[in-house]
Enzyme design. Structure first.
Site: not given
Length: 457
Positions: A156, A278, A284, A291
């Site tokens: 979980h 970024s 970043k 992704e």
């Protein structure tokens, strides 16, 4: 040359654009396969007396010229050709005259494209298994290097019990091995030759379908000539479904890696060369590859659904709708192969921060261990569960390695049996090589050299 179906009229330009679509572009990927299948077919025609052996040799020389042009990027397929079949026959007719007009004897474009696709599919599946095995071995190496590195196990998404990085990685390795085994079973399904089925009903010629199947390295003939056409789209969707299982596994793996590499976790770290930046935030490092692993997995699933929707209510026999099953198949295969390579690169570069992992083994992880200690003292598990749960003070931090070693049943953190994963990968590689060698031997005998039918872009 006119279209293969040309009658005494010219097709409306709008209808031509609509019906051809981008098939002539996609068919560039089938030139090698179609030339090879055509070569097998003409030698079969010579075997049954429709062509002479000398004629078959001449046609083979023309087909090899096409392969050379294709490899040089000089064999265009134009919209007016409609497809690879017309482009090849046109070339042979222009260079060989009337002899080129005889290559289509006993064939329809239906079984012709089916055979070319089957060669492409078979090669693609073999190479996907090879790539999947390579990734499995990379994951195995990673698991072996971190076999006893402690790590919180989660359910979980909450901390649950002590685990190891080795267990986490090996879980994905075994999953990938099983999925490669599944693809192997799909490969067996695909490895049957539809050539000679013509337009679903055979032809009044004594075609030797076993001859062409053997010449192309197929394990068998696809027997029923109507089923040969009915299987189009169905086989494509079965293939994509098998690829989709790998995509789903890689998507989940990517999600784990992104969570574990968050600064708040700090368990692992992707090197900067695998991350983009970024345009506004100088600090970043974005895991774009991981992704996109999630979104690509969704696309693969969608391609299978697309094909099933195309074929869902078609009547038996050939229907032009089948044309639209080609692009989803090509896209799915290309995507999954890219995903496998990206994940293998990620595992080869992944850094593990053992200090952060050890720090994350907080007291509540040991609650179950404490309960089972009470069980060893003679208490029932339900009583021990309640006693441990009511006394958080008992959940003192223990030595992680001792806790791991106590989990000694097969496949548990203290007994991963990583050799099982390694043996499975080796068995898969050996079985795949046997199939590949059998096909390469047949194709090399037919064409004079080994050929790639599926080449990743």
């Amino acid at each position: 040359m006119a279209k293969l179906w040309q009658k005494d009229y010219t097709l409306d330009t709008l209808i031509e654009r609509f019906t051809v679509g981008n098939d002539y572009i996609l068919d560039q990927d089938l030139v090698t396969a179609d030339c090879t299948a055509t070569c097998a077919h003409v030698y079969m025609l010579s075997e049954i007396g429709i062509l002479s052996g000398e004629d078959a040799d001449v046609i083979k020389t023309g087909l090899l010229e096409i392969l050379s042009l294709q490899e040089e990027g000089n064999f265009p397929i134009r919209r007016q050709d409609e497809d690879v079949h017309t482009a090849i026959e046109s070339y042979l007719t222009e260079s060989l005259g009337d002899l080129g007009k005889r290559v289509h004897t006993g064939r329809s474009r239906n079984d012709q494209v089916q055979t070319a696709l089957r060669l492409w599919m078979r090669d693609m599946l073999i190479k996907t298994i090879d790539a999947g095995v390579s990734l499995t071995e990379k994951v195995y190496d990673f698991a072996r290097n971190h076999e006893k590195t402690p790590m919180p196990g989660r359910t979980h998404m909450q901390v649950a019990m002590p685990s190891t990085v080795g267990l986490w990685a090996a879980a994905y390795g075994e999953e990938l091995a099983d999925e490669c085994r599944h693809i192997e079973s799909v490969l067996h399904l695909i490895d049957q030759c539809p050539l000679g089925s013509a337009a679903s009903y055979g032809v009044p010629l004594p075609l030797n379908r076993k001859y062409t199947a053997d010449a192309l390295g197929f394990s068998r003939v696809q027997n029923n000539v109507l089923y040969a056409n009915n299987s189009r789209g169905k086989f494509e969707s079965i293939i994509i479904d098998s690829l989709d299982y790998i995509a789903l596994t890689l998507s989940k793996t990517a999600q784990d890696l992104m969570l574990f590499s968050l600064p708040e976790f700090g368990y692992m770290e992707l090197p900067k060369e695998l991350c983009s930046g970024s345009s506004i935030m100088p600090q970043k490092k974005n895991p774009d590859g991981l992704e996109l692993m999630r979104s690509k997995a969704g696309l693969v699933s969608g391609y299978s659904t697309t094909i099933k929707n195309i074929i869902r209510s078609l009547p038996s026999g050939y229907n032009r709708d089948f044309q639209d099953t080609k692009e989803p198949l090509f896209k799915a295969a290309e995507l999954v192969m890219q995903m496998i390579h990206v994940m293998e690169l990620s595992f080869s570069k992944l850094k593990v921060h053992e200090d952060r992992l050890t720090e994350s083994l907080t007291p509540e992880l040991y609650a179950t261990d404490i309960a089972l200690d009470y069980v060893r003292q003679g208490m029932s598990f339900r009583e021990a569960y309640k006693k441990s749960g009511a006394d958080p003070e008992s959940w003192k931090v223990q030595d992680p390695q001792t806790v791991i070693e106590r989990r000694s049943s097969e496949g548990s953190p203290g007994n991963l049996q990583l050799e099982v994963l390694h043996e499975r990968a080796e068995e898969l590689a050996a079985a795949n090589k046997k199939i590949r060698d059998r096909i390469d031997t047949a194709v090399e005998k037919l064409m004079g050299r080994k050929l790639d039918f599926f080449s990743q872009k």
